[in-house]
Design a protein around this motif. Structure first.
Motif, mmCIF file in Angstrom:
data_model
loop_
_atom_site.group_PDB
_atom_site.id
_atom_site.type_symbol
_atom_site.label_atom_id
_atom_site.label_comp_id
_atom_site.label_asym_id
_atom_site.label_seq_id
_atom_site.Cartn_x
_atom_site.Cartn_y
_atom_site.Cartn_z
ATOM 1 N N ILE A 380 0.836 -1.203 0.000
ATOM 2 C CA ILE A 380 0.000 0.000 0.000
ATOM 3 C C ILE A 380 0.872 1.254 0.000
ATOM 4 O O ILE A 380 0.641 2.205 -0.764
ATOM 5 C CB ILE A 380 -0.945 -0.006 1.212
ATOM 6 N N ILE A 381 1.903 1.285 0.853
ATOM 7 C CA ILE A 381 2.788 2.454 0.927
ATOM 8 C C ILE A 381 3.480 2.678 -0.413
ATOM 9 O O ILE A 381 3.545 3.801 -0.927
ATOM 10 C CB ILE A 381 3.828 2.270 2.048
ATOM 11 N N THR A 382 3.977 1.608 -1.012
ATOM 12 C CA THR A 382 4.662 1.724 -2.315
ATOM 13 C C THR A 382 3.708 2.244 -3.384
ATOM 14 O O THR A 382 4.067 3.128 -4.177
ATOM 15 C CB THR A 382 5.230 0.360 -2.732
ATOM 16 N N ASP A 383 2.487 1.713 -3.406
ATOM 17 C CA ASP A 383 1.507 2.151 -4.410
ATOM 18 C C ASP A 383 1.128 3.616 -4.236
ATOM 19 O O ASP A 383 1.070 4.378 -5.210
ATOM 20 C CB ASP A 383 0.245 1.284 -4.328
ATOM 21 N N LEU A 384 0.885 4.018 -2.996
ATOM 22 C CA LEU A 384 0.395 5.375 -2.757
ATOM 23 C C LEU A 384 1.490 6.424 -2.842
ATOM 24 O O LEU A 384 1.204 7.620 -2.968
ATOM 25 C CB LEU A 384 -0.306 5.444 -1.389
ATOM 26 N N CYS A 385 2.743 6.005 -2.763
ATOM 27 C CA CYS A 385 3.857 6.963 -2.880
ATOM 28 C C CYS A 385 4.144 7.361 -4.319
ATOM 29 O O CYS A 385 5.083 8.120 -4.585
ATOM 30 C CB CYS A 385 5.124 6.380 -2.260
ATOM 31 N N SER A 386 3.346 6.846 -5.240
ATOM 32 C CA SER A 386 3.564 7.188 -6.647
ATOM 33 C C SER A 386 3.130 8.616 -6.960
ATOM 34 O O SER A 386 3.411 9.138 -8.038
ATOM 35 C CB SER A 386 2.795 6.214 -7.544
ATOM 36 N N SER A 387 2.457 9.263 -6.035
ATOM 37 C CA SER A 387 2.022 10.651 -6.237
ATOM 38 C C SER A 387 2.627 11.544 -5.159
ATOM 39 O O SER A 387 3.013 11.075 -4.080
ATOM 40 C CB SER A 387 0.495 10.741 -6.183
ATOM 41 N N SER A 388 2.711 12.858 -5.465
ATOM 42 C CA SER A 388 3.248 13.815 -4.488
ATOM 43 C C SER A 388 2.366 13.877 -3.248
ATOM 44 O O SER A 388 2.850 14.056 -2.126
ATOM 45 C CB SER A 388 3.365 15.205 -5.130
ATOM 46 N N LEU A 389 1.060 13.708 -3.451
ATOM 47 C CA LEU A 389 0.131 13.711 -2.324
ATOM 48 C C LEU A 389 0.428 12.529 -1.392
ATOM 49 O O LEU A 389 0.410 12.676 -0.160
ATOM 50 C CB LEU A 389 -1.307 13.622 -2.849
ATOM 51 N N GLY A 390 0.725 11.367 -1.981
ATOM 52 C CA GLY A 390 1.047 10.195 -1.186
ATOM 53 C C GLY A 390 2.358 10.343 -0.440
ATOM 54 O O GLY A 390 2.471 9.960 0.733
ATOM 55 N N LEU A 391 3.390 10.932 -1.098
ATOM 56 C CA LEU A 391 4.682 11.157 -0.447
ATOM 57 C C LEU A 391 4.538 12.065 0.765
ATOM 58 O O LEU A 391 5.118 11.832 1.827
ATOM 59 C CB LEU A 391 5.672 11.747 -1.443
ATOM 60 N N GLN A 392 3.724 13.110 0.587
ATOM 61 C CA GLN A 392 3.510 14.031 1.696
ATOM 62 C C GLN A 392 2.801 13.335 2.854
ATOM 63 O O GLN A 392 3.148 13.538 4.033
ATOM 64 C CB GLN A 392 2.676 15.234 1.204
ATOM 65 N N ALA A 393 1.830 12.467 2.529
ATOM 66 C CA ALA A 393 1.098 11.745 3.572
ATOM 67 C C ALA A 393 2.013 10.772 4.309
ATOM 68 O O ALA A 393 1.882 10.583 5.526
ATOM 69 C CB ALA A 393 -0.081 11.001 2.953
ATOM 70 N N VAL A 394 2.963 10.159 3.593
ATOM 71 C CA VAL A 394 3.919 9.260 4.243
ATOM 72 C C VAL A 394 4.782 10.035 5.232
ATOM 73 O O VAL A 394 5.052 9.583 6.354
ATOM 74 C CB VAL A 394 4.795 8.551 3.193
ATOM 75 N N MET A 395 5.211 11.221 4.834
ATOM 76 C CA MET A 395 6.041 12.048 5.719
ATOM 77 C C MET A 395 5.295 12.448 6.986
ATOM 78 O O MET A 395 5.864 12.510 8.071
ATOM 79 C CB MET A 395 6.505 13.309 4.977
ATOM 80 N N GLU A 396 4.005 12.718 6.835
ATOM 81 C CA GLU A 396 3.206 13.194 7.972
ATOM 82 C C GLU A 396 2.690 12.036 8.832
ATOM 83 O O GLU A 396 2.121 12.270 9.903
ATOM 84 C CB GLU A 396 2.027 14.017 7.450
ATOM 85 N N SER A 397 2.854 10.819 8.366
ATOM 86 C CA SER A 397 2.374 9.644 9.101
ATOM 87 C C SER A 397 3.536 8.965 9.815
ATOM 88 O O SER A 397 4.664 9.448 9.807
ATOM 89 C CB SER A 397 1.718 8.656 8.127
ATOM 90 N N GLN A 398 3.233 7.819 10.397
ATOM 91 C CA GLN A 398 4.260 7.018 11.068
ATOM 92 C C GLN A 398 4.731 5.851 10.210
ATOM 93 O O GLN A 398 5.260 4.858 10.726
ATOM 94 C CB GLN A 398 3.703 6.476 12.392
ATOM 95 N N CYS A 399 4.556 5.984 8.886
ATOM 96 C CA CYS A 399 4.889 4.867 7.995
ATOM 97 C C CYS A 399 6.375 4.524 8.032
ATOM 98 O O CYS A 399 6.742 3.343 8.086
ATOM 99 C CB CYS A 399 4.470 5.202 6.564
ATOM 100 N N VAL A 400 7.247 5.546 7.983
ATOM 101 C CA VAL A 400 8.684 5.282 7.936
ATOM 102 C C VAL A 400 9.142 4.593 9.220
ATOM 103 O O VAL A 400 9.817 3.557 9.190
ATOM 104 C CB VAL A 400 9.476 6.584 7.703
ATOM 105 N N SER A 401 8.773 5.161 10.373
ATOM 106 C CA SER A 401 9.162 4.524 11.640
ATOM 107 C C SER A 401 8.495 3.164 11.796
ATOM 108 O O SER A 401 9.058 2.238 12.390
ATOM 109 C CB SER A 401 8.797 5.442 12.818
ATOM 110 N N GLY A 402 7.293 3.040 11.228
ATOM 111 C CA GLY A 402 6.595 1.739 11.283
ATOM 112 C C GLY A 402 7.309 0.679 10.468
ATOM 113 O O GLY A 402 7.401 -0.479 10.886
ATOM 114 N N LEU A 403 7.827 1.070 9.310
ATOM 115 C CA LEU A 403 8.582 0.119 8.483
ATOM 116 C C LEU A 403 9.867 -0.314 9.186
ATOM 117 O O LEU A 403 10.248 -1.487 9.145
ATOM 118 C CB LEU A 403 8.904 0.754 7.131
ATOM 119 N N LEU A 404 10.539 0.659 9.820
ATOM 120 C CA LEU A 404 11.769 0.314 10.548
ATOM 121 C C LEU A 404 11.468 -0.606 11.720
ATOM 122 O O LEU A 404 12.237 -1.527 12.016
ATOM 123 C CB LEU A 404 12.446 1.599 11.037
ATOM 124 N N ARG A 405 10.329 -0.368 12.369
ATOM 125 C CA ARG A 405 9.939 -1.243 13.476
ATOM 126 C C ARG A 405 9.609 -2.645 12.962
ATOM 127 O O ARG A 405 9.979 -3.650 13.576
ATOM 128 C CB ARG A 405 8.726 -0.667 14.211
#
Length: 563
Positions: A380-405
């Motif tokens: 889901i993260i990979t699919d939604l990061c295909s747009s600038s809106l999705g990239l911004q939402a990833v930055m504002e969410s806990q997705c990155v720290s969640g992936l590392l966890r």
């Protein structure tokens, strides 16, 4: 002996007791002999049959089942015009069906047919229940039941008007249909009566009829016949049933039907998106297995792009986000799997992002160790990061720290870890996300990435992990995290530089370039095997460049004659 008697009196009483027992045994035997003689007379025939049956109903010795006299008596009881005697035979079979541990002899199956044809409802109920028990325990061959013509009287019980008989007959049909060799016979004879019973107002009858229909969707051939006979509208109309078992059976049957795309037009023919609306309502069911099954059915249907568009029009995201938060792993897995299927269709992505899906995925990754949930969350993260809106939402969410966890989750399969690193690697190509990951990553996570980079048995996992390390921003804090791992880093870099695949060589060079910003790394690199390999790559590259200079520059048309 009771207290208060002397020894002599006690002995006398014991002798009396033994004498009385002997007298009673002789009397009992005399009575049996008299009744045996009486029973030979025709005027005592019915009494004899009843008494013989009573003995049969208490039979526990399976070795006596083929006794010729017993078989004759049982057959005579089953074919008698006296319904009391028929009931006696039916009760014998009911008793037998609960206690028999071995296959029922074929000769004992024959009287069952006569009892199914009885006009007495109680006899039909007892014998049909007996047959269900025998079929469930595999005491009777399903093929033999069909060969003996029992399917017709079993199906006739559908029309008996007796709810108990209908339930038993439905169960019989279900068991018979579970055999591939019988399914054709059951389908040809039984499908229309089953569909009629599925519309019954009796919840128990409706439940068992739906259960039987479910079993008929387990092969492509029988599913096609069921659909041709009008089974889809019946099953769809059962989804809003007040009975949760009926909901589950009908939903599962529809899920099986939806697996074959040729049936999709009929599934969509029901007006006003009734099927999709009913399934979305079922997604919110408090019964976990029903909501999960509804998700699975929607996921199967979502392979059809038209159905995906209709789902999005029906605001399907909100109930799925609610299910995503359920404490049950099964419900969460079902929801995230369907959302993953929806995110694969690019036109859905902006809606999924605006509905807050990435925020929910980020939180979910912090509270799960399920391989299914982690894998689909990465997709889901990979699919939604295909747009600038999705990239911004990833930055504002806990997705990155969640992936590392998730990377640190114990017990994850290598395949799931590959999904996580495959999601992290492209995120590092975006500068804001690279900066976010660089300040978020911990020493344990760095250690994990270094270890995975050395997994030469899985080249793609090794490449993904090393690619993340190569993109980390080399600040003082990052050097502190990496320094304990420089020796294993040099080991995997040396291996990369030896690879024939150019992308590994390029990644190794890029990593060395980045890490050379730390003097400690440069010191370890000097005179190491990695440095020697680096010079070999350099020499090979120079030789390639020199040879290319000997050739006149090629025009595009000479490289590709088709241009």
């Amino acid at each position: 002996m009771a207290p208060g008697f002397c020894k002599d009196c006690s002995l006398l009483l014991q002798e009396l007791n033994l004498h009385l027992r002997k007298v009673f045994r002789e009397f009992e035997q005399k009575v049996k002999d008299i009744f045996r003689e009486l029973s030979r007379c025709t005027c005592f025939r019915i009494t004899r049959e009843r008494r013989t049956e009573e003995a049969l109903s208490l039979y526990d010795d399976e070795t006596q089942l083929l006794h010729q006299e017993s078989l004759q008596t049982l057959s005579r009881l089953a074919t008698s015009e006296n319904t009391d005697l028929q009931m006696t035979a039916a009760m014998f079979y009911l008793h037998l069906s609960h206690h028999l541990k071995s296959p029922l002899p074929d000769a004992l199956v024959e009287p069952v047919m006569a009892l199914l044809l009885s006009t007495e409802p109680e006899v039909q109920n007892a014998i049909s229940l007996s047959l269900v028990n025998l079929l469930v325990k595999n005491n009777v061959s399903k093929e033999l039941v069909i060969e003996m013509g029992m399917l017709v009287p079993i199906l006739e019980l559908f029309q008996s008007g007796d709810a108990t008989a209908q339930c038993h007959s439905c169960a019989c049909v279900t068991m018979l249909a579970s055999s591939e060799t019988n399914r054709e016979a059951v389908m040809l004879e039984g499908i229309m009566p089953l569909l009629a019973l599925a519309k019954s107002y009796d919840p128990q009858v409706q439940q068992i009829a739906t259960w039987a229909l479910l079993h008929l969707t387990q092969s492509n051939w029988s599913t096609r016949l069921l659909c041709q006979a009008g089974g889809i509208p019946v099953l769809v109309l059962l989804l809003p049933s007040s009975d949760t078992e009926v909901q589950f059976y009908s939903c599962t049957a529809l899920c099986n039907i939806a697996a074959v795309q040729e049936h999709h037009p009929k599934l969509l023919d029901i007006g006003s998106h009734f099927l999709l609306k009913s399934l979305l309502t079922l997604v919110s069911s408090s019964v976990q297995k029903n909501s999960s099954q509804a998700c699975r059915c929607l996921q199967t249907l979502s392979e059809n792009v038209l159905i995906q568009e209709q789902l999005m029009e029906l605001d399907c995201v909100l109930p799925l986000l609610v299910l995503l938060k359920t404490p049950s792993p099964v419900g969460t897995e079902s929801a995230v799997t369907l959302l993953s299927a929806l995110s694969a269709h690019t036109p859905n992505n902006d809606v999924l992002v605006s509905e807050g899906l990435l925020e929910e995925i980020g939180q979910l990754l912090h509270h799960t160790s399920s391989s299914v949930i982690i894998s689909h969350s990465c997709k889901i993260i990979t699919d939604l990061c295909s747009s600038s809106l999705g990239l911004q939402a990833v930055m504002e969410s806990q997705c990155v720290s969640g992936l590392l966890r998730a990377l640190m989750s114990p017990g994850l399969s290598e395949e799931t870890v590959l999904h996580v690193t495959s999601c992290l690697r492209p995120l590092m190509t975006c500068d804001p996300l690279k900066s976010l990951l660089s300040v978020t990553i911990t020493s344990e996570q760095v250690s994990r990435l270094v270890k995975l980079s050395g997994q030469i048995q899985n080249p793609q996992l090794s490449y993904n992990s090393a690619a993340v390390i190569s993109k980390l921003e080399m600040t003082g804090e990052m050097f502190q995290l990496l320094r304990p791992h420089y020796i294993p880093v040099l080991e995997y870099l040396s291996g990369f530089l030896k690879e024939k695949d150019v992308k590994f060589q390029q990644l190794g060079i890029a990593t060395i370039f980045n890490l050379q910003k730390d003097g400690d790394f440069s010191s370890l690199l000097a005179d190491s095997e990695a440095e020697a390999q680096l010079w070999k790559v350099h020499a090979q590259t120079e030789e390639t460049r020199r040879l290319l200079q000997m050739i006149q520059p090629l025009s595009p048309s000479s490289v590709n004659p088709r241009l």
